[in-house]
Motif scaffolding. Sequence first.
Motif, short mmCIF file in Angstrom:
data_model
loop_
_atom_site.label_atom_id
_atom_site.label_comp_id
_atom_site.label_asym_id
_atom_site.label_seq_id
_atom_site.Cartn_x
_atom_site.Cartn_y
_atom_site.Cartn_z
N PHE A 98 50.87 75.64 78.88
CA PHE A 98 51.88 75.69 77.83
C PHE A 98 51.76 74.49 76.90
CE2 PHE A 98 53.44 78.48 81.06
CZ PHE A 98 53.94 79.52 80.33
N SER A 99 52.38 74.64 75.73
CA SER A 99 52.33 73.59 74.72
C SER A 99 53.75 73.11 74.45
CB SER A 99 51.72 74.14 73.44
OG SER A 99 52.63 75.05 72.84
N LEU A 100 53.85 72.05 73.64
CA LEU A 100 55.16 71.56 73.24
C LEU A 100 55.97 72.68 72.57
CD1 LEU A 100 56.88 68.92 73.09
CD2 LEU A 100 55.95 68.60 70.79
N SER A 101 55.26 73.52 71.79
CA SER A 101 55.94 74.62 71.08
C SER A 101 56.08 75.86 71.96
CB SER A 101 55.17 74.96 69.81
OG SER A 101 53.86 75.39 70.13
N ARG A 102 55.72 75.70 73.24
CA ARG A 102 55.84 76.76 74.25
C ARG A 102 54.91 77.95 74.00
NH1 ARG A 102 56.87 72.82 76.31
NH2 ARG A 102 58.90 72.12 77.05
N LEU A 144 50.89 79.32 74.45
CA LEU A 144 49.88 79.11 75.48
C LEU A 144 48.65 78.53 74.79
CD1 LEU A 144 49.48 79.95 78.60
CD2 LEU A 144 47.78 81.50 77.61
N ILE A 145 48.17 77.38 75.28
CA ILE A 145 46.92 76.82 74.74
C ILE A 145 45.78 77.22 75.66
CG2 ILE A 145 45.67 74.75 74.05
CD1 ILE A 145 48.30 73.33 73.63
N THR A 146 44.82 77.95 75.10
CA THR A 146 43.64 78.40 75.85
C THR A 146 42.42 77.69 75.28
OG1 THR A 146 42.96 80.15 74.34
CG2 THR A 146 44.74 80.69 75.88
N TYR A 161 47.07 71.04 78.64
CA TYR A 161 46.19 71.13 77.46
C TYR A 161 46.85 70.65 76.18
CZ TYR A 161 43.01 74.17 80.16
OH TYR A 161 42.13 74.70 81.07
N CYS A 162 48.13 70.27 76.23
CA CYS A 162 48.84 69.82 75.02
C CYS A 162 48.73 68.30 74.92
CB CYS A 162 50.30 70.25 75.10
SG CYS A 162 51.32 69.65 73.75
N SER A 163 48.38 67.83 73.73
CA SER A 163 48.21 66.38 73.54
C SER A 163 49.52 65.68 73.21
CB SER A 163 47.23 66.14 72.40
OG SER A 163 47.80 66.59 71.18
N SER A 164 50.59 66.43 73.04
CA SER A 164 51.90 65.88 72.61
C SER A 164 51.79 65.17 71.27
CB SER A 164 52.47 64.91 73.67
OG SER A 164 52.58 65.54 74.90
N CYS A 165 50.89 65.66 70.41
CA CYS A 165 50.67 64.99 69.12
C CYS A 165 51.85 65.17 68.17
CB CYS A 165 49.39 65.51 68.48
SG CYS A 165 49.52 67.24 67.93
N GLY A 166 52.65 66.20 68.37
CA GLY A 166 53.83 66.42 67.53
C GLY A 166 53.55 67.16 66.22
N ALA A 167 52.31 67.57 65.99
CA ALA A 167 51.99 68.25 64.72
C ALA A 167 52.76 69.57 64.58
CB ALA A 167 50.48 68.52 64.65
N CYS A 168 52.99 70.26 65.67
CA CYS A 168 53.73 71.53 65.60
C CYS A 168 55.17 71.30 65.17
CB CYS A 168 53.67 72.27 66.94
SG CYS A 168 54.14 71.25 68.35
N ALA A 169 55.76 70.19 65.65
CA ALA A 169 57.15 69.88 65.26
C ALA A 169 57.22 69.61 63.76
CB ALA A 169 57.64 68.68 66.06
N GLY A 226 47.22 75.44 61.71
CA GLY A 226 47.21 74.14 61.01
C GLY A 226 47.57 72.99 61.95
N VAL A 227 47.34 73.21 63.24
CA VAL A 227 47.63 72.17 64.25
C VAL A 227 46.37 71.97 65.12
CG1 VAL A 227 50.12 72.57 64.36
CG2 VAL A 227 48.59 73.95 65.79
N PRO A 228 46.28 70.84 65.81
CA PRO A 228 45.05 70.57 66.58
C PRO A 228 44.74 71.59 67.68
CG PRO A 228 46.32 68.55 66.29
CD PRO A 228 47.19 69.68 65.80
N CYS A 229 45.76 72.31 68.15
CA CYS A 229 45.52 73.30 69.21
C CYS A 229 45.37 74.71 68.66
CB CYS A 229 46.66 73.26 70.23
SG CYS A 229 48.29 73.57 69.51
N GLU A 230 45.20 74.85 67.35
CA GLU A 230 45.11 76.21 66.76
C GLU A 230 43.98 77.03 67.39
OE1 GLU A 230 44.92 76.88 62.29
OE2 GLU A 230 42.97 77.67 62.93
N ILE A 279 41.28 73.61 72.81
CA ILE A 279 42.10 72.70 73.61
C ILE A 279 41.97 71.33 72.95
CG2 ILE A 279 42.37 71.59 75.86
CD1 ILE A 279 40.97 74.08 77.09
N PRO A 280 43.07 70.75 72.48
CA PRO A 280 42.94 69.51 71.72
C PRO A 280 42.59 68.31 72.58
CG PRO A 280 45.26 70.06 71.96
CD PRO A 280 44.48 71.20 72.55
N VAL A 281 42.99 68.37 73.81
CA VAL A 281 42.76 67.21 74.70
C VAL A 281 42.92 67.69 76.12
CG1 VAL A 281 45.17 66.44 74.89
CG2 VAL A 281 43.34 64.77 75.01
S1 SF4 Z 1 50.41 70.69 67.86
FE1 SF4 Z 1 50.07 68.98 69.30
S2 SF4 Z 1 52.06 68.74 70.38
FE2 SF4 Z 1 52.10 70.73 69.33
S3 SF4 Z 1 51.44 72.16 70.90
FE3 SF4 Z 1 49.60 71.61 69.73
S4 SF4 Z 1 48.70 69.87 70.85
FE4 SF4 Z 1 50.80 70.12 71.62
#
Ligand code: SF4
Length: 267
Positions: A168-172, A174-176, A206-214, A255-259, A262-264
């Motif tokens: 799961f991701s911060l935005s809930r 699924l990051i694959t 798999y979520c980097s908690s980068c906050g880009a989705c927020a 438009g986010v690193p996990c689009e 897996i960002p990290v």
């Molecule tokens: S944009 Fe960053 S914080 Fe949001 S779900 Fe993707 S990796 Fe996680």
Amino acid sequence: MLLQDIQEKVNEFVLTNPKNIVENPEMISTSPTSSARMQIWDLPLIGVASATDALWETFKQPDIIGPHHMLPNEWLPGAKSVIVYFLPYTQRIREANRIKGVTATEWLYGRWEGELFNVALRQLIVDLVEKTGHHALAPLLDERFVVADLRSNWSERHAAFVAGLGTFSLSRSLITRLGSAGRCGSVIVDFHLEPTQRTYTKFDEYCSSCGACAKRCPAQAIDKTGKDNGICMLYIQKEKELYTPRYGCAKCQTGVPCENKIPVRRG
Ligand code: SF4
Ligand code: SF4
């Protein structure tokens, strides 16, 4: 029946079924060179979960899904395995929705017509299995499927987590390994398939908690603690009023690193 046989039929369906194509002049919204013909989905990831995996029972906890979440064998007596897939949106749809604020026309079609394809894909797998004399059931096609207080009694994202497809991701979402811009599907079967190994242990590994989705969320539904489903749903409801029957948003998946990856990988 082998998973490889199912995967081949699923891939053929994605590549050849006309439901995976939208032909509409409205599609030419982002670029004058865009075509009116648009493919919705690329080839999916497919995983398998054991129907007796201990994780299923944990989903009944109120802080995960709740007691109304049904176990695989509550949907299908004799359940042995759950086939789960993640369908990634094509690059065209993902790129179109990287714009800020307004939902891209391509995404609106991808979300609506794409789910019609997804319904057909779940049914394809059910039919394939039943032709071999086994039983299969797709909870989202079953009349017992309900959503109560924004939580459904079967979550395909949670099933995908069990089946090793992602976290799961911060935005809930699924990051694959193909990213988060896509949708899941699942079918429960009454024969054994080898479960896919999970290469993660934490629910949000798999979520980097980068906050880009927020920052991308037009409704401010996401903060560092996660997503407020109620705020998100209110926003989506307004989208439905604008674009009915279509709707969308998913700025948190594009438009986010996990689009599309897996960002990290956190330990
Ligand atoms: S944009 Fe960053 S914080 Fe949001 S779900 Fe993707 S990796 Fe996680
Ligand atoms: S779908 Fe849209 S409103 Fe909902 S959390 Fe994602 S960005 Fe925010």
